[in-house]
Design a protein around this motif. Structure first.
Motif, PDB file in Angstrom:
ATOM      1  N   ARG A   1      -1.523   5.789   2.174  1.00 51.34           N
ATOM      2  CA  ARG A   1      -2.667   6.685   2.310  1.00 51.34           C
ATOM      3  C   ARG A   1      -3.851   5.935   2.919  1.00 51.34           C
ATOM      4  O   ARG A   1      -4.151   4.802   2.519  1.00 51.34           O
ATOM      5  CB  ARG A   1      -3.069   7.236   0.947  1.00 51.34           C
TER       6      ARG A   1
ATOM      7  N   TRP B   1      -8.900  -1.242  -0.147  1.00 56.46           N
ATOM      8  CA  TRP B   1      -8.491  -2.649  -0.054  1.00 56.46           C
ATOM      9  C   TRP B   1      -9.424  -3.429   0.859  1.00 56.46           C
ATOM     10  O   TRP B   1      -9.870  -4.525   0.524  1.00 56.46           O
ATOM     11  CB  TRP B   1      -7.047  -2.733   0.436  1.00 56.46           C
TER      12      TRP B   1
ATOM     13  N   LEU C   1       0.816  -1.211   0.000  1.00 56.43           N
ATOM     14  CA  LEU C   1       0.000   0.000   0.000  1.00 56.43           C
ATOM     15  C   LEU C   1       0.852   1.264   0.000  1.00 56.43           C
ATOM     16  O   LEU C   1       1.977   1.280   0.498  1.00 56.43           O
ATOM     17  CB  LEU C   1      -0.920  -0.004   1.211  1.00 56.43           C
ATOM     18  N   SER C   2       0.287   2.317  -0.541  1.00 54.52           N
ATOM     19  CA  SER C   2       0.989   3.599  -0.606  1.00 54.52           C
ATOM     20  C   SER C   2       1.178   4.220   0.772  1.00 54.52           C
ATOM     21  O   SER C   2       2.078   5.027   0.974  1.00 54.52           O
ATOM     22  CB  SER C   2       0.200   4.577  -1.475  1.00 54.52           C
TER      23      SER C   2
ATOM     24  N   GLN D   1      -6.411  -0.717  -8.439  1.00 56.77           N
ATOM     25  CA  GLN D   1      -5.275  -1.090  -7.591  1.00 56.77           C
ATOM     26  C   GLN D   1      -4.213   0.005  -7.479  1.00 56.77           C
ATOM     27  O   GLN D   1      -3.180  -0.213  -6.854  1.00 56.77           O
ATOM     28  CB  GLN D   1      -4.652  -2.383  -8.104  1.00 56.77           C
ATOM     29  N   THR D   2      -4.459   1.171  -8.075  1.00 59.22           N
ATOM     30  CA  THR D   2      -3.520   2.277  -7.916  1.00 59.22           C
ATOM     31  C   THR D   2      -3.386   2.619  -6.434  1.00 59.22           C
ATOM     32  O   THR D   2      -4.380   2.819  -5.739  1.00 59.22           O
ATOM     33  CB  THR D   2      -3.997   3.521  -8.688  1.00 59.22           C
ATOM     34  N   GLY D   3      -2.154   2.648  -5.948  1.00 59.03           N
ATOM     35  CA  GLY D   3      -1.916   2.884  -4.539  1.00 59.03           C
ATOM     36  C   GLY D   3      -1.987   1.630  -3.690  1.00 59.03           C
ATOM     37  O   GLY D   3      -1.730   1.677  -2.483  1.00 59.03           O
ATOM     38  N   ILE D   4      -2.332   0.500  -4.309  1.00 57.68           N
ATOM     39  CA  ILE D   4      -2.477  -0.773  -3.591  1.00 57.68           C
ATOM     40  C   ILE D   4      -1.448  -1.793  -4.070  1.00 57.68           C
ATOM     41  O   ILE D   4      -0.828  -2.485  -3.265  1.00 57.68           O
ATOM     42  CB  ILE D   4      -3.906  -1.323  -3.753  1.00 57.68           C
TER      43      ILE D   4
ATOM     44  N   ASP E   1      -6.349   4.246   0.475  1.00 54.54           N
ATOM     45  CA  ASP E   1      -5.985   2.984  -0.173  1.00 54.54           C
ATOM     46  C   ASP E   1      -6.241   1.800   0.756  1.00 54.54           C
ATOM     47  O   ASP E   1      -6.691   0.742   0.308  1.00 54.54           O
ATOM     48  CB  ASP E   1      -4.519   3.018  -0.613  1.00 54.54           C
ATOM     49  N   ARG E   2      -5.983   1.965   2.036  1.00 58.09           N
ATOM     50  CA  ARG E   2      -6.313   0.919   3.000  1.00 58.09           C
ATOM     51  C   ARG E   2      -7.826   0.672   3.017  1.00 58.09           C
ATOM     52  O   ARG E   2      -8.275  -0.480   3.097  1.00 58.09           O
ATOM     53  CB  ARG E   2      -5.833   1.304   4.396  1.00 58.09           C
TER      54      ARG E   2
END
Length: 239
Positions: free
Chosen positions: A158, A165, A155-156, A223-226, A161-162
């Motif tokens: 942020r 997910w 994860l990024s 999935q960007t940031g994941i 993003d959590r």
């Protein structure tokens, strides 16, 4: 929850192997993202004369991505789950692919040795007990100048993003997996990502293991940031 490790995790993957391909096929971009990560290795041509290790090959999705991008490379595909590996090996492959049943921590005992021109590891490092030890092993079997590509849920950092997910896992993935009898594995999947390194931390882990030219590259879609691709090299002098 306690994460699954070692024999318990392999057994869970063994059980899930029969339905694994169907579940990942429902993930938009799953296979195209793997191919993108292989391309990011930047290996020349069609892979003629190259040896590539697919570490943690599962049912062969990452192996197929390597063969799609580098059809002339010699690929050794390794997995700790006999069930997953059996599904992979049963698929039709052109010459130049071999499958080996072995944990990532015990490659030498299984006769997997270098030098490899590249190692590709998809969804592996958050599932091993000692990722630093595995990285050290990977580095020793890469030739000087060889490349490592890691495709991983990392994860990024942020909060958004959590949240995405967890929403996807709790709302979509886990209910489907529970119906198939694989709830424990996919609860592990959800939690293992939350507990694993952020993308920045994993890049630092690669540098600490002695890899050079570490790059962290995002993947598109939900999935960007994941999910990220990490690309690194073993120094030419073998340091």
């Amino acid at each position: 929850m306690t994460l699954l490790r070692d024999e318990d995790l392999s057994a869970a993957f063994d059980h899930a192997s029969r339905s694994y391909d169907a579940l990942v096929a429902a993930n938009p971009g799953y296979h195209s993202h793997l191919r993108r990560s292989v391309r990011r290795l930047g290996l020349p041509g069609r892979g003629e004369g190259l040896r590539v290790l697919d570490l943690g090959c599962g049912t062969g999705a990452s192996t197929a991505a390597i063969r799609s991008v580098l059809p002339a490379a010699a690929v050794t595909a390794v997995d700790a789950s006999a069930g997953m590996l059996g599904r992979a090996a049963a698929k039709p492959w052109a010459d130049g692919v071999r499958f080996v049943h072995a944990p990532a921590e015990h490659l030498a005992e299984a006769g997997v040795d270098g030098p490899f021109d590249a190692v590709f590891a998809a969804y592996l490092f958050r599932n091993v007990s000692d990722p630093d030890a595995v990285l050290r092993t990977v580095r020793t079997i890469l030739r000087p100048g060889g490349r490592l590509g890691v495709h991983e849920y990392s994860l990024s950092g942020r909060p958004a993003d959590r949240a995405v997910w967890t929403t996807v896992c709790r709302g979509v993935v886990q209910p489907a997996a529970t119906l198939l009898g694989d709830g424990p594995l996919y609860r592990h999947l959800w939690r293992s990502v939350l507990d694993f390194d952020t993308a920045g931390r994993f890049a630092d882990r690669l540098r600490a293991a002695g890899f050079d030219r570490v790059r962290t590259l995002p993947l598109p879609g939900w999935q960007t940031g994941i999910t990220h691709t990490f690309v690194a090299e073993r120094g030419e002098d073998g340091r």
